[in-house]
Design a protein around this motif. Structure first.
Motif, PDB file in Angstrom:
ATOM      1  N   LEU A 145       0.835  -1.204   0.000  1.00 15.12           N
ATOM      2  CA  LEU A 145       0.000   0.000   0.000  1.00 15.12           C
ATOM      3  C   LEU A 145       0.871   1.256   0.000  1.00 15.12           C
ATOM      4  CD1 LEU A 145      -2.761  -1.099   2.546  1.00 15.12           C
ATOM      5  CD2 LEU A 145      -2.916  -0.983   0.064  1.00 15.12           C
ATOM      6  N   VAL A 146       1.976   1.207   0.745  1.00 13.87           N
ATOM      7  CA  VAL A 146       2.910   2.327   0.725  1.00 13.87           C
ATOM      8  C   VAL A 146       3.477   2.516  -0.680  1.00 13.87           C
ATOM      9  CG1 VAL A 146       5.124   3.159   1.591  1.00 13.87           C
ATOM     10  CG2 VAL A 146       3.492   2.113   3.162  1.00 13.87           C
ATOM     11  N   GLU A 147       3.794   1.418  -1.336  1.00 12.90           N
ATOM     12  CA  GLU A 147       4.318   1.494  -2.701  1.00 12.90           C
ATOM     13  C   GLU A 147       3.287   2.103  -3.640  1.00 12.90           C
ATOM     14  OE1 GLU A 147       5.917  -1.577  -6.201  1.00 12.90           O
ATOM     15  OE2 GLU A 147       5.229  -2.327  -4.259  1.00 12.90           O
ATOM     16  N   THR A 148       2.017   1.680  -3.491  1.00 10.69           N
ATOM     17  CA  THR A 148       0.961   2.237  -4.340  1.00 10.69           C
ATOM     18  C   THR A 148       0.797   3.736  -4.098  1.00 10.69           C
ATOM     19  OG1 THR A 148      -0.185   0.112  -4.296  1.00 10.69           O
ATOM     20  CG2 THR A 148      -1.453   2.034  -4.978  1.00 10.69           C
ATOM     21  N   GLY A 162       2.024  12.826  -9.243  1.00  8.56           N
ATOM     22  CA  GLY A 162       1.509  14.149  -8.947  1.00  8.56           C
ATOM     23  C   GLY A 162       0.272  14.197  -8.085  1.00  8.56           C
ATOM     24  N   ASP A 163      -0.256  13.046  -7.644  1.00  4.29           N
ATOM     25  CA  ASP A 163      -1.455  13.020  -6.818  1.00  4.29           C
ATOM     26  C   ASP A 163      -1.048  12.933  -5.354  1.00  4.29           C
ATOM     27  OD1 ASP A 163      -3.948  12.824  -5.771  1.00  4.29           O
ATOM     28  OD2 ASP A 163      -4.412  10.833  -6.553  1.00  4.29           O
ATOM     29  N   LEU A 164      -1.238  14.034  -4.607  1.00  2.00           N
ATOM     30  CA  LEU A 164      -0.837  14.078  -3.196  1.00  2.00           C
ATOM     31  C   LEU A 164      -1.990  13.777  -2.251  1.00  2.00           C
ATOM     32  CD1 LEU A 164       1.394  17.283  -3.192  1.00  2.00           C
ATOM     33  CD2 LEU A 164       2.133  14.904  -3.317  1.00  2.00           C
ATOM     34  N   ALA A 165      -3.165  13.441  -2.785  1.00  2.00           N
ATOM     35  CA  ALA A 165      -4.323  13.208  -1.922  1.00  2.00           C
ATOM     36  C   ALA A 165      -4.291  11.873  -1.192  1.00  2.00           C
ATOM     37  CB  ALA A 165      -5.610  13.331  -2.744  1.00  2.00           C
ATOM     38  N   PRO A 166      -3.817  10.756  -1.814  1.00  2.00           N
ATOM     39  CA  PRO A 166      -3.879   9.459  -1.100  1.00  2.00           C
ATOM     40  C   PRO A 166      -3.029   9.469   0.163  1.00  2.00           C
ATOM     41  CG  PRO A 166      -3.451   9.140  -3.460  1.00  2.00           C
ATOM     42  CD  PRO A 166      -3.286  10.601  -3.172  1.00  2.00           C
ATOM     43  N   ARG A 167      -3.475   8.676   1.135  1.00  2.00           N
ATOM     44  CA  ARG A 167      -2.746   8.498   2.386  1.00  2.00           C
ATOM     45  C   ARG A 167      -2.619   7.005   2.678  1.00  2.00           C
ATOM     46  NH1 ARG A 167      -1.884  12.858   1.296  1.00  2.00           N
ATOM     47  NH2 ARG A 167      -1.966  14.772   2.541  1.00  2.00           N
ATOM     48  N   VAL A 168      -1.568   6.646   3.405  1.00  2.00           N
ATOM     49  CA  VAL A 168      -1.353   5.253   3.778  1.00  2.00           C
ATOM     50  C   VAL A 168      -2.314   4.907   4.907  1.00  2.00           C
ATOM     51  CG1 VAL A 168       0.305   3.574   4.627  1.00  2.00           C
ATOM     52  CG2 VAL A 168       1.064   5.426   3.142  1.00  2.00           C
ATOM     53  N   PRO A 169      -3.154   3.884   4.745  1.00  2.00           N
ATOM     54  CA  PRO A 169      -4.095   3.539   5.821  1.00  2.00           C
ATOM     55  C   PRO A 169      -3.360   3.010   7.045  1.00  2.00           C
ATOM     56  CG  PRO A 169      -4.150   1.875   4.082  1.00  2.00           C
ATOM     57  CD  PRO A 169      -3.290   2.999   3.577  1.00  2.00           C
ATOM     58  N   ASP A 170      -3.985   3.208   8.212  1.00  2.00           N
ATOM     59  CA  ASP A 170      -3.405   2.739   9.473  1.00  2.00           C
ATOM     60  C   ASP A 170      -3.748   1.262   9.647  1.00  2.00           C
ATOM     61  OD1 ASP A 170      -2.466   5.276   9.981  1.00  2.00           O
ATOM     62  OD2 ASP A 170      -4.293   5.881  11.024  1.00  2.00           O
ATOM     63  N   LEU A 171      -2.867   0.393   9.121  1.00  2.00           N
ATOM     64  CA  LEU A 171      -3.098  -1.050   9.196  1.00  2.00           C
ATOM     65  C   LEU A 171      -2.356  -1.701  10.351  1.00  2.00           C
ATOM     66  CD1 LEU A 171      -2.883  -1.964   5.404  1.00  2.00           C
ATOM     67  CD2 LEU A 171      -4.914  -1.515   6.776  1.00  2.00           C
ATOM     68  N   ALA A 172      -1.560  -0.943  11.077  1.00  2.00           N
ATOM     69  CA  ALA A 172      -0.789  -1.517  12.188  1.00  2.00           C
ATOM     70  C   ALA A 172      -0.751  -0.520  13.324  1.00  2.00           C
ATOM     71  CB  ALA A 172       0.635  -1.874  11.734  1.00  2.00           C
ATOM     72  N   SER A 173      -0.419  -1.015  14.503  1.00  2.00           N
ATOM     73  CA  SER A 173      -0.332  -0.169  15.688  1.00  2.00           C
ATOM     74  C   SER A 173       0.802   0.844  15.528  1.00  2.00           C
ATOM     75  CB  SER A 173      -0.102  -1.031  16.930  1.00  2.00           C
ATOM     76  OG  SER A 173       0.187  -0.218  18.055  1.00  2.00           O
ATOM     77  N   GLY A 176       3.545   0.761  11.612  1.00  2.00           N
ATOM     78  CA  GLY A 176       2.702   1.849  12.084  1.00  2.00           C
ATOM     79  C   GLY A 176       3.447   3.168  12.107  1.00  2.00           C
ATOM     80  N   ARG A 177       4.689   3.133  12.612  1.00  2.00           N
ATOM     81  CA  ARG A 177       5.483   4.369  12.625  1.00  2.00           C
ATOM     82  C   ARG A 177       5.817   4.826  11.213  1.00  2.00           C
ATOM     83  NH1 ARG A 177       7.930   1.630  17.068  1.00  2.00           N
ATOM     84  NH2 ARG A 177       9.635   0.913  15.746  1.00  2.00           N
ATOM     85  N   LEU A 178       6.091   3.871  10.300  1.00  2.00           N
ATOM     86  CA  LEU A 178       6.371   4.244   8.916  1.00  2.00           C
ATOM     87  C   LEU A 178       5.153   4.894   8.273  1.00  2.00           C
ATOM     88  CD1 LEU A 178       8.141   4.188   6.382  1.00  2.00           C
ATOM     89  CD2 LEU A 178       7.335   1.863   5.951  1.00  2.00           C
ATOM     90  N   SER A 179       3.955   4.324   8.497  1.00  2.00           N
ATOM     91  CA  SER A 179       2.736   4.902   7.924  1.00  2.00           C
ATOM     92  C   SER A 179       2.502   6.302   8.466  1.00  2.00           C
ATOM     93  CB  SER A 179       1.539   3.994   8.225  1.00  2.00           C
ATOM     94  OG  SER A 179       1.721   2.705   7.682  1.00  2.00           O
ATOM     95  N   MET A 196       4.582  13.341   6.341  1.00  2.00           N
ATOM     96  CA  MET A 196       5.373  13.942   5.275  1.00  2.00           C
ATOM     97  C   MET A 196       4.475  14.409   4.132  1.00  2.00           C
ATOM     98  SD  MET A 196       8.286  12.143   2.909  1.00  2.00           S
ATOM     99  CE  MET A 196       7.026  11.122   2.139  1.00  2.00           C
ATOM    100  N   LEU A 197       3.468  13.575   3.782  1.00  2.00           N
ATOM    101  CA  LEU A 197       2.562  13.952   2.698  1.00  2.00           C
ATOM    102  C   LEU A 197       1.747  15.187   3.072  1.00  2.00           C
ATOM    103  CD1 LEU A 197       1.300  10.445   1.556  1.00  2.00           C
ATOM    104  CD2 LEU A 197       2.907  11.932   0.378  1.00  2.00           C
ATOM    105  N   ASP A 198       1.317  15.263   4.353  1.00  5.10           N
ATOM    106  CA  ASP A 198       0.572  16.449   4.779  1.00  5.10           C
ATOM    107  C   ASP A 198       1.430  17.702   4.628  1.00  5.10           C
ATOM    108  OD1 ASP A 198      -1.595  14.894   5.380  1.00  5.10           O
ATOM    109  OD2 ASP A 198      -1.105  14.691   7.512  1.00  5.10           O
ATOM    110  N   ARG A 199       2.710  17.602   5.054  1.00  4.93           N
ATOM    111  CA  ARG A 199       3.577  18.772   4.939  1.00  4.93           C
ATOM    112  C   ARG A 199       3.853  19.125   3.478  1.00  4.93           C
ATOM    113  NH1 ARG A 199       5.862  16.164   9.427  1.00  4.93           N
ATOM    114  NH2 ARG A 199       7.394  15.096   8.131  1.00  4.93           N
TER     115      ARG A 199
END
Length: 497
Positions: free
Chosen positions: A203-206, A214-225, A231-234, A240-243
């Motif tokens: 999912l991170v790769e996608t 150029g699409d900055l809207a997607p976010r990595v879902p919280d699939l882990a604690s 979880g920390r990587l997500s 980073m994407l928000d910033r």
């Protein structure tokens, strides 16, 4: 000397999933083979110990007195049968003289007999009836041998290790077969486990691929604690994407404001420049024959030049206000002061600019005026009041009432200027502090108006004093511009009411 070349690590040819699977299988295979080898060693030792115990028992039985094995015609079959009953497999039973020579073979080996070392009386005594291993003469399975002193010689009992070797071989085949099945099962389970564990990385790769396009809207879902690595990587990637998205939006907004600013500045600068250019060309073409015409043209040129100078000064002031304080922005000469002084001077300035306009001095929202001590740059704050007064005079009809309020409210120093002009709509009020914005349609400019920088300068100067500017207005209900600054307790008390 040139620097040594930096060796670059070659990228892995296998995917992360394949590497994890290979590492898992290698570790499992190493553990299985290690445990199988340890089991084989322990089993071999146990089988050999058991064989030695039986071998020693058989040797003790064969060496019991009377030693009948050396007498001609003695009942050797009984001894041989007793030894064979105590041992299983191929047995070799001989009697040796004290010098180690064979005196009699009581029970010969069916296969290749053992190659016995020298077993004279001294050698036998040195071994102490402890079992030892001897190879076969013609090759094959080894033998376990015990030499026991007897009356008139030595009894040597040997038993083949063929059964022990076959047991170990069968166990090895069975253990390796089980290990192979376990490896296959573990490989299947590990494949599914690694695939499920790496799903968040896919999912991170996608998401990263979408960002690359150029699409900055997607976010990595919280699939882990949040306490796990994934979880920390997500969380880090989403932050980073928000910033990045906020930075892109800010840069786009800044670029848009800069384009509008350049366009508006060019328009405002072009108007007086074209006026000056037109009068100079008219003079060069002898279009001003009379002295009065020349004086009138020079007056217009002087007015346009003054307007141009004011516009440039306002732009330079705004540019300095936009600079960061750490990089040498607009310096403020801060000193304790009271906003009542500015309010009283503003009252006098309005009387001079428009003697027929009714002006009152009150407190914030009405009532008597009060003290408003602040720590500020008096020259810059006078520029704030001057711009507010100019805005009120320019955008209200003659004779419209103006109220100047000064005092404190909710722990802040307040200086406000209200008028009974036409007011503004909510959309106009939201943009009234934008540079070059003029609500001409809503407020009816008188006398040509300015360039639309006065209120922008007011907001920037107040912000430089850590304050803010508020506006209360409605269409047809006038407008109130309110300057709020932090209070300063040590300001001098003025009484210019």
């Amino acid at each position: 000397m040139s620097a040594p070349p930096v060796r670059r690590r070659r990228p892995h040819r296998l995917s992360l999933r394949a590497r994890l699977l290979v590492i898992t299988l290698v570790l499992v295979l190493a553990a299985l083979l290690g445990s199988t080898a340890a089991l084989a060693v322990l089993l071999e030792r146990s089988l050999v110990d058991q064989l030695d115990d039986r071998l020693q028992a058989a040797a003790a039985l064969a060496a019991q007195p009377p030693v009948v094995l050396v007498a001609p015609g003695a009942p050797a079959p009984q001894v041989r049968n007793a030894v064979e009953g105590a041992l299983t497999g191929d047995v070799h039973l001989v009697v040796l003289r004290p010098d180690g020579a064979v005196q009699r073979v009581v029970r010969p080996a069916t296969g290749s007999p053992p190659a016995l070392p020298p077993l004279d009386a001294a050698a036998v005594e040195a071994r102490g009836e402890r079992p030892f291993e001897a190879p076969a003469r013609a090759g094959g399975h080894a033998w376990r041998v015990v030499a026991t002193p007897a009356q008139g010689g030595t009894v040597v009992v040997a038993v083949s290790m063929a059964e022990t070797d076959e047991t170990l071989r069968d166990l090895g085949v069975l253990a390796l077969s089980i290990d192979a099945v376990v490896v296959v099962l573990v490989a299947g389970a590990a494949w599914f486990a690694v695939r499920a564990g790496l799903r968040p990385l896919r999912l991170v790769e996608t998401t990263a691929a979408s960002i690359a396009h150029g699409d900055l809207a997607p976010r990595v879902p919280d699939l882990a604690s949040g306490r796990t690595e994934l979880g920390r990587l997500s969380a880090a990637l989403n932050g980073m994407l928000d910033r990045i998205e906020a930075g892109d939006a800010a840069r786009a907004a800044t670029a848009d404001r800069m384009r509008r600013f350049v366009a508006d500045a060019s328009h405002e600068l072009r108007t007086p420049l074209f006026g000056i250019k037109g009068y100079t060309e008219l003079y060069r073409m002898s279009g001003l024959p009379e002295r009065a015409d020349v004086d009138r043209a020079m007056g217009r040129i002087e007015g346009e030049a003054a307007r141009l100078a004011r516009l440039v000064e306002d732009l330079l002031l705004l540019a300095r206000l936009d600079e960061d304080d750490a990089s040498g922005g607009l310096p403020l000469r801060l000193s304790p002061m009271d906003l009542r002084t500015l309010a009283a001077d503003a009252l006098h300035d309005l009387h001079v600019l428009d003697p027929g306009r009714p002006v009152t001095l009150t407190g914030p929202g009405g009532g008597p005026p009060g003290s408003a001590p602040v720590l500020g740059d008096e020259a810059r704050l006078r520029q704030v009041t001057s711009n507010l007064i100019g805005n009120a005079v320019a955008h209200t009809p003659p004779g419209a009432r103006v109220r100047i309020g000064v005092g404190t409210h909710a722990g802040e120093a307040v200086l406000e200027l209200g008028d009974d002009g036409p007011g503004m709509t909510a959309e106009q009020a939201a943009r009234v502090f934008d540079r070059f914005y003029r609500a001409d349609d809503g407020r009816g400019r008188a006398g040509g108006g300015g360039a639309g920088l006065g209120l922008a300068i007011v907001q920037s100067l107040v912000a430089a004093h850590h304050g803010r500017v508020e506006i209360d207005t409605a269409l047809g209900a006038g407008a109130v511009f309110r300057v709020l600054l932090p209070l300063h307790a040590e300001a001098p008390q003025h009484a210019e009411d």
